[in-house]
Design a protein around this motif. Structure first.
Motif, PDB file in Angstrom:
ATOM      1  N   GLU A  37       0.782  -1.142   0.010  1.00 18.88           N
ATOM      2  CA  GLU A  37       0.092   0.125   0.109  1.00 18.88           C
ATOM      3  C   GLU A  37       0.836   1.216   0.078  1.00 18.88           C
ATOM      4  N   GLY A  38       0.747   2.210  -0.981  1.00 22.01           N
ATOM      5  CA  GLY A  38       1.456   3.241  -1.123  1.00 22.01           C
ATOM      6  C   GLY A  38       3.064   3.157  -1.188  1.00 22.01           C
ATOM      7  N   GLY A  39       3.335   1.933  -1.674  1.00 21.32           N
ATOM      8  CA  GLY A  39       4.768   1.675  -2.016  1.00 21.32           C
ATOM      9  C   GLY A  39       5.165   0.828  -0.810  1.00 21.32           C
ATOM     10  N   ARG A  40       4.475   0.734   0.373  1.00 21.91           N
ATOM     11  CA  ARG A  40       5.160  -0.032   1.473  1.00 21.91           C
ATOM     12  C   ARG A  40       4.630  -1.329   1.691  1.00 21.91           C
ATOM     13  N   HIS A  41       5.331  -2.234   2.203  1.00 22.84           N
ATOM     14  CA  HIS A  41       4.983  -3.492   2.304  1.00 22.84           C
ATOM     15  C   HIS A  41       4.465  -3.862   3.960  1.00 22.84           C
ATOM     16  N   LEU A  42       3.213  -3.899   3.830  1.00 26.66           N
ATOM     17  CA  LEU A  42       2.615  -3.957   5.339  1.00 26.66           C
ATOM     18  C   LEU A  42       2.250  -5.265   5.684  1.00 26.66           C
ATOM     19  N   VAL A  43       2.269  -5.278   6.925  1.00 20.10           N
ATOM     20  CA  VAL A  43       1.925  -6.415   7.676  1.00 20.10           C
ATOM     21  C   VAL A  43       1.190  -6.247   9.022  1.00 20.10           C
ATOM     22  N   ASP A  44      -0.097  -6.776   9.178  1.00 18.14           N
ATOM     23  CA  ASP A  44      -1.134  -6.418  10.158  1.00 18.14           C
ATOM     24  C   ASP A  44      -1.116  -7.734  11.162  1.00 18.14           C
ATOM     25  N   ILE A  45      -0.826  -7.268  12.372  1.00 21.36           N
ATOM     26  CA  ILE A  45      -0.786  -8.133  13.473  1.00 21.36           C
ATOM     27  C   ILE A  45      -1.934  -7.998  14.415  1.00 21.36           C
ATOM     28  N   ALA A  46      -2.527  -9.093  14.946  1.00 20.24           N
ATOM     29  CA  ALA A  46      -3.668  -8.918  16.118  1.00 20.24           C
ATOM     30  C   ALA A  46      -2.620  -9.468  17.422  1.00 20.24           C
ATOM     31  N   GLN A  47      -3.059  -8.939  18.509  1.00 22.90           N
ATOM     32  CA  GLN A  47      -2.104  -9.102  19.814  1.00 22.90           C
ATOM     33  C   GLN A  47      -3.257  -9.262  21.146  1.00 22.90           C
ATOM     34  N   GLU A  48      -2.938 -10.138  21.977  1.00 18.90           N
ATOM     35  CA  GLU A  48      -3.794 -10.188  23.153  1.00 18.90           C
ATOM     36  C   GLU A  48      -2.825 -10.661  24.200  1.00 18.90           C
ATOM     37  N   ALA A  49      -2.958 -10.291  25.446  1.00 18.92           N
ATOM     38  CA  ALA A  49      -2.344 -10.618  26.424  1.00 18.92           C
ATOM     39  C   ALA A  49      -3.128 -11.305  27.711  1.00 18.92           C
ATOM     40  N   ARG A  50      -3.204 -12.267  28.095  1.00 20.58           N
ATOM     41  CA  ARG A  50      -3.769 -12.990  29.120  1.00 20.58           C
ATOM     42  C   ARG A  50      -2.874 -13.158  30.497  1.00 20.58           C
ATOM     43  N   ASN A  51      -3.674 -12.929  31.630  1.00 20.75           N
ATOM     44  CA  ASN A  51      -2.822 -13.233  32.865  1.00 20.75           C
ATOM     45  C   ASN A  51      -2.611 -14.828  33.122  1.00 20.75           C
ATOM     46  N   GLN A  52      -2.060 -15.061  34.343  1.00 23.87           N
ATOM     47  CA  GLN A  52      -1.589 -16.276  34.751  1.00 23.87           C
ATOM     48  C   GLN A  52      -3.010 -17.197  35.017  1.00 23.87           C
ATOM     49  N   ASP A  53      -4.109 -16.819  35.162  1.00 29.59           N
ATOM     50  CA  ASP A  53      -5.330 -17.461  35.175  1.00 29.59           C
ATOM     51  C   ASP A  53      -6.075 -17.488  33.762  1.00 29.59           C
ATOM     52  N   GLY A  54      -5.390 -16.980  32.785  1.00 26.47           N
ATOM     53  CA  GLY A  54      -6.108 -17.042  31.334  1.00 26.47           C
ATOM     54  C   GLY A  54      -7.024 -15.942  31.162  1.00 26.47           C
ATOM     55  N   GLU A  55      -7.211 -14.992  31.965  1.00 30.77           N
ATOM     56  CA  GLU A  55      -8.017 -13.737  32.017  1.00 30.77           C
ATOM     57  C   GLU A  55      -7.516 -12.584  31.105  1.00 30.77           C
ATOM     58  N   LEU A  56      -8.400 -12.222  30.203  1.00 32.58           N
ATOM     59  CA  LEU A  56      -7.864 -11.366  29.269  1.00 32.58           C
ATOM     60  C   LEU A  56      -7.573  -9.902  29.866  1.00 32.58           C
ATOM     61  N   SER A  57      -6.482  -9.489  29.490  1.00 31.53           N
ATOM     62  CA  SER A  57      -5.829  -8.172  30.342  1.00 31.53           C
ATOM     63  C   SER A  57      -5.836  -7.302  29.212  1.00 31.53           C
ATOM     64  N   VAL A  58      -5.569  -7.277  28.078  1.00 30.21           N
ATOM     65  CA  VAL A  58      -5.515  -6.284  26.842  1.00 30.21           C
ATOM     66  C   VAL A  58      -5.618  -6.838  25.604  1.00 30.21           C
ATOM     67  N   VAL A  59      -6.083  -6.189  24.542  1.00 37.07           N
ATOM     68  CA  VAL A  59      -5.949  -6.664  23.187  1.00 37.07           C
ATOM     69  C   VAL A  59      -5.524  -5.484  22.328  1.00 37.07           C
ATOM     70  N   GLY A  60      -4.991  -5.675  21.312  1.00 36.79           N
ATOM     71  CA  GLY A  60      -4.242  -4.776  20.334  1.00 36.79           C
ATOM     72  C   GLY A  60      -4.106  -5.036  18.981  1.00 36.79           C
ATOM     73  N   THR A  61      -3.714  -4.389  18.278  1.00 32.92           N
ATOM     74  CA  THR A  61      -3.216  -4.524  16.771  1.00 32.92           C
ATOM     75  C   THR A  61      -1.971  -3.781  16.621  1.00 32.92           C
ATOM     76  N   GLY A  62      -1.340  -4.158  15.485  1.00 36.04           N
ATOM     77  CA  GLY A  62      -0.203  -3.573  14.979  1.00 36.04           C
ATOM     78  C   GLY A  62      -0.219  -3.543  13.405  1.00 36.04           C
ATOM     79  N   THR A  63       0.449  -2.496  12.778  1.00 36.71           N
ATOM     80  CA  THR A  63       0.757  -2.605  11.467  1.00 36.71           C
ATOM     81  C   THR A  63       2.166  -2.230  11.287  1.00 36.71           C
ATOM     82  N   VAL A  64       3.076  -3.319  10.561  1.00 38.58           N
ATOM     83  CA  VAL A  64       4.346  -2.950  10.533  1.00 38.58           C
ATOM     84  C   VAL A  64       4.658  -2.958   8.952  1.00 38.58           C
ATOM     85  N   ALA A  65       5.592  -2.198   8.927  1.00 36.55           N
ATOM     86  CA  ALA A  65       6.199  -1.993   7.268  1.00 36.55           C
ATOM     87  C   ALA A  65       7.555  -2.561   7.429  1.00 36.55           C
ATOM     88  N   LEU A  66       7.780  -3.696   6.494  1.00 34.04           N
ATOM     89  CA  LEU A  66       8.928  -4.554   6.370  1.00 34.04           C
ATOM     90  C   LEU A  66       9.431  -4.153   5.106  1.00 34.04           C
TER      91      LEU A  66
END
Length: 379
Positions: A346-375
């Motif tokens: 896109e726009g001459g850049r090679h982009l990769v989309d990433i979905a993230q999540e972090a869970r605690n020691q009991d498996g409970e969802l703490s935070v969700v996120g996304t990232g777009t990285v140009a490689l």
């Protein structure tokens, strides 16, 4: 809130909300001085170490000088230290608790060593919610723009806090009712050894490029641990980030005099800042949290750390979002995971989309996120 609830703190009022709505879209003048004006070598390193990141691209001048970037740059999340607004310094509704809860960042270029950063900000929106944490809650959204020394736009972000009635959260909130009754978590040596083994494997990709052509949808990122959390760790982050209200002596007095709602009396009857929810369990319980807990921008920075370790020196973090789902009280442990969800040119850049999540020691969802990285591309 029920009539039997003990009232210790001010509450959300319609008048305060009306006054806040009048500020939407109006540029904020005379904001609190940021912790960092310049991206000096030490400022960058202190922030990076505050989130447990020792990537030599921002911590080792000799290494960075030999990189494709030709010198030290600031890690993307360093910009939290250059604006109190993006970090959670909210206006209006005095005496009502504010909890930083998420951000949507876009970066346009690297911030280089010794570069001065200026900002502009305004209140973008107010959104009312009903929550299990405190009942009525107001989401207060700000937009902040970051400019480099040449006046160009370096980055921009929406960030938001939730304003909650401290008394309702403490006495009527149901989200952490069971957690508050549990004894403190104690980790076995075997459990700790698992965490230490993940830390032993953790390292930034470094100078070896991760090419766009070598990434496939469905690829997973290495799991990144954060914790087990301690007040020491929260303070380490505050040292690099600066906090919002941490002041001493005459400066603390000036702050409370200017903003009386900030001065919550401690056990010595001394007005002290609300930020001590991050190091005083008693204060955290007073506002409905399950114990002293991590900083919101800290957790957002952990997610971007996860992405920058993966992308390597030749990558560039274009965008990242984070949405916090619960508190991380001391003793908690997080495991951050990510998965490639899409790739495109896109726009001459090679982009990769990433979905993230972090869970605690009991498996409970703490935070969700996304990232777009140009490689970099082999082509």
């Amino acid at each position: 809130m029920s009539e039997t609830t003990t009232r210790l703190f001010p509450r959300i009022t319609e008048q305060a909300l009306d006054e806040l709505r009048a500020r939407i879209g109006v540029r904020i003048e005379n904001t609190q001085e940021p912790w960092c004006h310049e991206a000096t070598r030490d400022n960058i390193r202190h922030y990076a170490h505050g989130i447990g990141d020792d990537n030599p691209l921002w911590c080792d001048p000799a290494y960075a000088a030999k990189s494709d970037l030709g010198g030290l740059v600031a890690l993307p999340s360093f910009l939290f230290s250059t604006s109190r607004i993006v970090s959670g310094y909210v206006g209006g509704i005095p005496g009502v608790h504010a909890m930083w809860a998420g951000a949507d960042w876009t970066w346009h270029r690297w911030v280089r060593r010794n570069e001065t950063i200026t900002t502009e900000a305004w209140l973008k929106d107010l959104v009312e919610h009903r929550t299990s944490f405190a009942g009525r809650s107001i989401q207060q959204v700000y937009h902040v723009r970051f400019f480099g020394e040449g006046g160009d736009l370096v980055a921009e972000a929406d960030s938001w806090c939730f304003r909650t009635d401290r008394d309702a959260a403490r006495e009527e909130g149901t989200k952490y009712r069971d957690l508050k009754r549990k004894p403190p978590r104690r980790y076995t040596d075997d459990e700790l050894e698992r965490i230490w083994s993940l830390y032993a494997q953790e390292k930034p990709r470094g100078a070896t490029p991760r090419h766009f052509e070598d990434v496939e949808v469905g690829d997973t990122l290495p799991t990144m641990p954060k914790g087990p959390m301690t007040v020491t760790g929260f303070i380490a982050y505050a040292q690099g980030w600066g906090g919002l209200y941490i002041r001493a002596n005459r400066l603390a007095w000036k702050q409370v005099k200017a903003h009386p709602g900030l001065g919550i009396r401690n056990r010595f009857n001394i007005p002290d800042c609300p930020e001590r929810v991050h190091w005083e369990p008693e204060m955290a319980l007073m506002v409905g949290a399950p114990g002293a807990y991590d900083y919101g921008p800290e957790r957002c920075s952990w997610l971007t750390h996860h992405l920058t370790d993966w992308m390597g020196d030749s990558g560039f973090l274009v965008r990242a979002t984070s949405k916090l789902r619960r508190h991380n009280p001391e003793g908690d442990l997080l495991f951050i995971d990510g998965r490639v969800t899409a790739k495109r040119v896109e726009g001459g850049r090679h982009l990769v989309d990433i979905a993230q999540e972090a869970r605690n020691q009991d498996g409970e969802l703490s935070v969700v996120g996304t990232g777009t990285v140009a490689l970099p591309s082999r082509g």
